[in-house]
Design a protein around this motif. Structure first.
Motif, mmCIF file in Angstrom:
data_model
loop_
_atom_site.group_PDB
_atom_site.id
_atom_site.type_symbol
_atom_site.label_atom_id
_atom_site.label_comp_id
_atom_site.label_asym_id
_atom_site.label_seq_id
_atom_site.Cartn_x
_atom_site.Cartn_y
_atom_site.Cartn_z
ATOM 1 N N THR A 108 34.495 21.395 27.911
ATOM 2 C CA THR A 108 35.493 20.740 29.044
ATOM 3 C C THR A 108 34.859 21.029 30.126
ATOM 4 O O THR A 108 35.231 20.124 31.276
ATOM 5 C CB THR A 108 36.848 21.567 29.306
ATOM 6 N N THR A 399 41.703 32.995 12.678
ATOM 7 C CA THR A 399 41.515 33.112 14.288
ATOM 8 C C THR A 399 40.046 33.048 14.873
ATOM 9 O O THR A 399 39.273 33.655 14.293
ATOM 10 C CB THR A 399 41.878 34.617 14.915
ATOM 11 N N TYR A 402 36.340 32.527 19.916
ATOM 12 C CA TYR A 402 36.353 31.996 20.998
ATOM 13 C C TYR A 402 36.775 30.346 20.822
ATOM 14 O O TYR A 402 36.358 29.871 19.607
ATOM 15 C CB TYR A 402 35.013 31.835 21.483
ATOM 16 N N LYS A 403 37.447 29.951 21.737
ATOM 17 C CA LYS A 403 37.802 28.425 21.481
ATOM 18 C C LYS A 403 37.392 27.626 22.787
ATOM 19 O O LYS A 403 37.627 27.979 23.789
ATOM 20 C CB LYS A 403 39.318 28.285 21.570
ATOM 21 N N ILE A 405 38.427 24.602 23.248
ATOM 22 C CA ILE A 405 39.570 23.659 23.683
ATOM 23 C C ILE A 405 40.849 24.389 22.832
ATOM 24 O O ILE A 405 40.649 25.106 21.664
ATOM 25 C CB ILE A 405 39.687 22.311 23.237
ATOM 26 N N ASP A 406 42.113 24.571 23.379
ATOM 27 C CA ASP A 406 43.192 25.219 22.903
ATOM 28 C C ASP A 406 43.593 24.998 21.565
ATOM 29 O O ASP A 406 43.874 25.762 20.870
ATOM 30 C CB ASP A 406 44.431 25.065 23.802
ATOM 31 N N ASP A 407 43.501 23.692 21.066
ATOM 32 C CA ASP A 407 43.991 23.118 19.995
ATOM 33 C C ASP A 407 42.599 23.213 18.875
ATOM 34 O O ASP A 407 42.985 22.779 17.640
ATOM 35 C CB ASP A 407 44.806 21.815 19.861
ATOM 36 N N ASP A 428 38.004 19.814 15.743
ATOM 37 C CA ASP A 428 38.434 19.362 16.983
ATOM 38 C C ASP A 428 38.606 18.178 17.049
ATOM 39 O O ASP A 428 37.747 17.283 17.049
ATOM 40 C CB ASP A 428 37.136 19.779 17.953
#
Length: 712
Positions: A108, A399, A402-403, A405-407, A428
């Motif tokens: 992002t 889990t 690290y992401k 993006i949130d979704d 994604d």
């Protein structure tokens, strides 16, 4: 679409999952799996400086390994110290490139994307350069010259490594070799620019409600569309928005305006970039002794030559002509009624709309109404259930440390029969600013047998752009979206279930005109009543399934419009081959002047101001290879017959396990034809593809070159 930055380099630096982290997944299986396999979640760089440092470190480590190969006593070299060592270092180094490419396409932060783009360019420059390490080449030649006795995958690795050196120009005089190296480095940088310009191309168009008459209410309710009292912003670069307008807008002016904008995206940047790329490709091919880039590219594919690929597409264009003409005539009649002009013709901005109207009117299939049966999460879960069952797999959401993006979602794949962990995949799935704007599987870590005899299991990412959920509705997919999801996840399975010994051959690292076949075959699943009933239900009333007669009409409509669909695909394949055919070395290229007439000749009239090729991302990565979709489609249709003849058809586990063992697991560790025919249990046939196209009789005599009537 299968996406990988460099076919010869398949992975990246990673961080092993610790035992403590794995407890959150399944501690007992993690312990069991560690005996034979290595499962890895990548450590993702989170600052531009870290992206740059990771690439520099990866290259430094790889260079040290290259130095070790080159410094050997040439009388003492072994297979392991030369050819295998080269596969090891390129495999490990490319993990940094694959991670950088994911960051470039998903992050992002513009600063992160820019840093990753620069890192990819640095890597590509280095990757070209390793082909010209004279010391490494001499060490490998020293091993190869006595003609060592190798077999199977080892023999194939040596043979293809030597072939790569020849194709890089190592047999040329030094000055010509250096010229080829420089051209390749320039080409790699331009290719990255070409891709970035596509991602950065934005095209918001504002329409009134009246100008968008015919569009469904769900479109107007989508986030970001309503931008004023009577102002609705359509992003020409967002595929689902473009397709929805082109399929439903009654106004021809609206359809044309959006089409002209879409097919002119990146015009100001990429026309020039593509012309430079074409010139460099041509120079490279000529220096290496090929008559054209398409000959150079197809040499290592099933087609074997540009002429073979061209004949294949030309035969299909001719064979489908009567059906295509009849379909266009039917669409013209509909437009003539609408416009009250008996001479109305179907232009390229008309076909989606009238194709959709034909399907609704003649076959009573409302594509928009069908979306209610395909809420994203239900489709995803349903696909998972089907693939888990037929391929003997288990997918578990875990889990992500690290992401970006949130979704973002992360899943672990295991074999429930053995407890073996097979790999990981990221999802994604929705569009956003600055993100890769198509649909593809990206390999992050490929499969490979490690020096300690443990097997590195793969990690991949699926990057998609499905319609996002709105305030009052879930993400509702079109049937085409569902087909795309089943296809792209097939690439993920192909990568994850691999058993190939070397990174070079693992997963989807197969000939470019075969790589799409296994996934194209899986598209058949979503046209079958039994399969659809397993997950497709009206999100407002889950007891409602798609009626059998509707599914039959969908299939009838697909066959009825196959001529238009495939002629468009053949037009893309033809313009790609035309761009890469023989060309005088010093004559400038005009990619638009070459490609636009091909589009018109094979498909439909276009607006002459458009520059379709400036936004045609396949021209970097699938260059002189787009024909491979049609080539692979013939193989896919043939392979689908194994399921169609099985007891449980598309849900047959025996057929699914055969696909896993004979196609997915070998990767390119053996000749693709061997894998295909082991799966089929016979020689290949083109008949199922001709049936899919809705052509037969005399057309059967014109079987595509390379895929004969009964066999290859």
């Amino acid at each position: 679409m299968k996406n990988s930055y460099l076919s010869i380099l398949s992975c990246l630096f990673v961080v092993d999952l610790s035992a403590a982290e794995m407890k959150t997944v399944d501690d007992s299986r993690a312990v069991a799996g560690k005996a034979t396999a290595v499962l890895t979640i990548p450590a993702w760089e989170q600052t531009p400086e870290a992206v740059d440092a990771a690439m520099r470190d990866a290259i430094a480590k790889a260079n040290k390994a290259l130095d070790q190969i080159g410094a050997q006593d040439l009388s003492q070299v072994t297979f392991k110290s030369t050819v295998v060592a080269l596969d090891d270092l390129t495999y490990e180094a490319s993990i940094a490139a694959n991670k950088a490419s994911i960051i470039k396409e998903t992050n992002t932060s513009e600063a992160m994307r820019t840093a990753a783009e620069n890192a990819v360019k640095v890597f590509q420059d280095w990757a070209v350069g390793i082909d010209y390490r004279e010391d490494v080449y001499k060490a490998i030649k020293a091993f190869a010259n006595p003609h060592p006795k190798l077999s199977g995958e080892d023999e194939k690795l040596l043979k293809e490594t030597l072939r790569d050196y020849r194709r890089a120009g190592l047999e040329l005089p030094p000055e010509k070799r250096k010229e080829v190296e420089d051209f390749r480095k320039q080409l790699a940088k331009l290719g990255t620019d070409f891709d970035t310009n596509i991602v950065n191309a934005k095209a918001p168009l504002v329409f009134t409600k009246a100008e968008l008459d015919g569009l469904p209410d769900s479109f107007f309710a989508s986030p970001g569309v309503k931008t004023g009292d009577d102002a609705y912003t359509v992003m020409a670069n967002v595929t689902w928005q473009y397709n929805t307008v082109e399929e439903n807008a009654r106004s021809e002016a609206t359809r044309k305006k959006l089409y002209v904008t879409r097919d002119s995206l990146a015009k100001d940047t990429n026309v020039s970039v593509l012309n430079q790329m074409l010139a460099l490709r041509n120079k490279i091919a000529l220096r290496l002794g090929y008559k054209s880039w398409d000959d150079y590219q197809t040499e290592i594919k099933m087609a074997k030559s540009g002429a073979g690929a061209k004949k294949y597409i030309d035969d299909l264009v001719t064979g489908i002509q009567p059906k295509f003409a009849a379909e266009v005539s039917a669409l013209q009649k509909m437009k003539a009624v609408d416009t009250k002009d008996p001479n109305a013709k179907i232009d390229v901005w008309d076909w989606r709309y009238y194709d959709n109207q034909l399907v609704k009117q003649k076959y009573a299939v409302d594509k928009e109404a069908l979306r209610n049966f395909f809420p994203f999460q239900k489709v995803l879960d349903g696909m998972f259930n089907i693939y888990q069952s037929i391929f003997g797999l288990k997918f578990e959401k875990i889990t992500a440390p690290y992401k970006w993006i949130d979704d973002l979602q992360l899943y672990l794949v295991t074999d429930p029969a053995t407890g073996e962990q097979l790999g990981l995949f990221y999802l994604d799935m929705f569009p956003r600013e600055g993100k890769f704007n198509h649909f593809a599987e990206f390999e992050i870590i490929g499969g490979k047998l490690l020096p300690d005899r443990k097997y590195q299991r793969p990690t991949v990412a699926l990057l998609c752009n499905f319609p996002p959920p709105s305030a009052d509705k879930p993400s509702l997919m079109t049937h085409t979206d569902v087909e795309t999801l089943f296809h792209e996840f097939g690439h993920a399975l192909h990568t994850i279930t691999t058993r190939a010994k070397y990174g070079r051959f693992s997963g989807t690292h197969v000939p470019g005109d075969f790589v799409e076949a296994p996934s194209q075959m899986l598209q058949n699943w979503v046209w079958d009543k039994k399969v659809l009933d397993a997950f497709a239900a009206d999100y407002r009333d889950p007891s409602k399934k798609i009626p059998a007669e509707t599914i039959q009409k969908m299939n009838d409509a697909k066959l009825a419009t196959a001529g238009v669909f495939y002629r468009r695909q053949f037009a893309f394949a033809s313009l790609d081959l035309a761009l890469h055919n023989a060309h005088p070395e010093n004559a400038p290229y005009d990619c638009v002047a070459i490609s636009n007439p091909v589009l018109e000749k094979i498909f439909l009239p276009i607006d002459p101001s458009t520059t379709f090729v400036s936004y045609f991302g396949h021209l970097n990565g699938y260059d002189a290879g787009y024909y491979g979709y049609a080539w692979a489609d013939a193989i896919a249709a043939d392979m689908a017959t194994v399921f169609e003849k099985a007891r449980d058809r598309y849900l047959d586990k025996q057929a699914g396990m055969k696909l896993r063992h004979e196609i997915y697991e070998p990767g390119d560790s053996r000749d693709a034809t061997v894998s295909i025919e082991k799966f089929l249990g016979r020689k290949q046939s083109v008949h199922p593809f001709l049936k899919k196209l809705g052509i037969g009789g005399e057309e059967k005599k014109k079987a595509p070159a390379g895929l004969s009537q009964e066999s290859r």
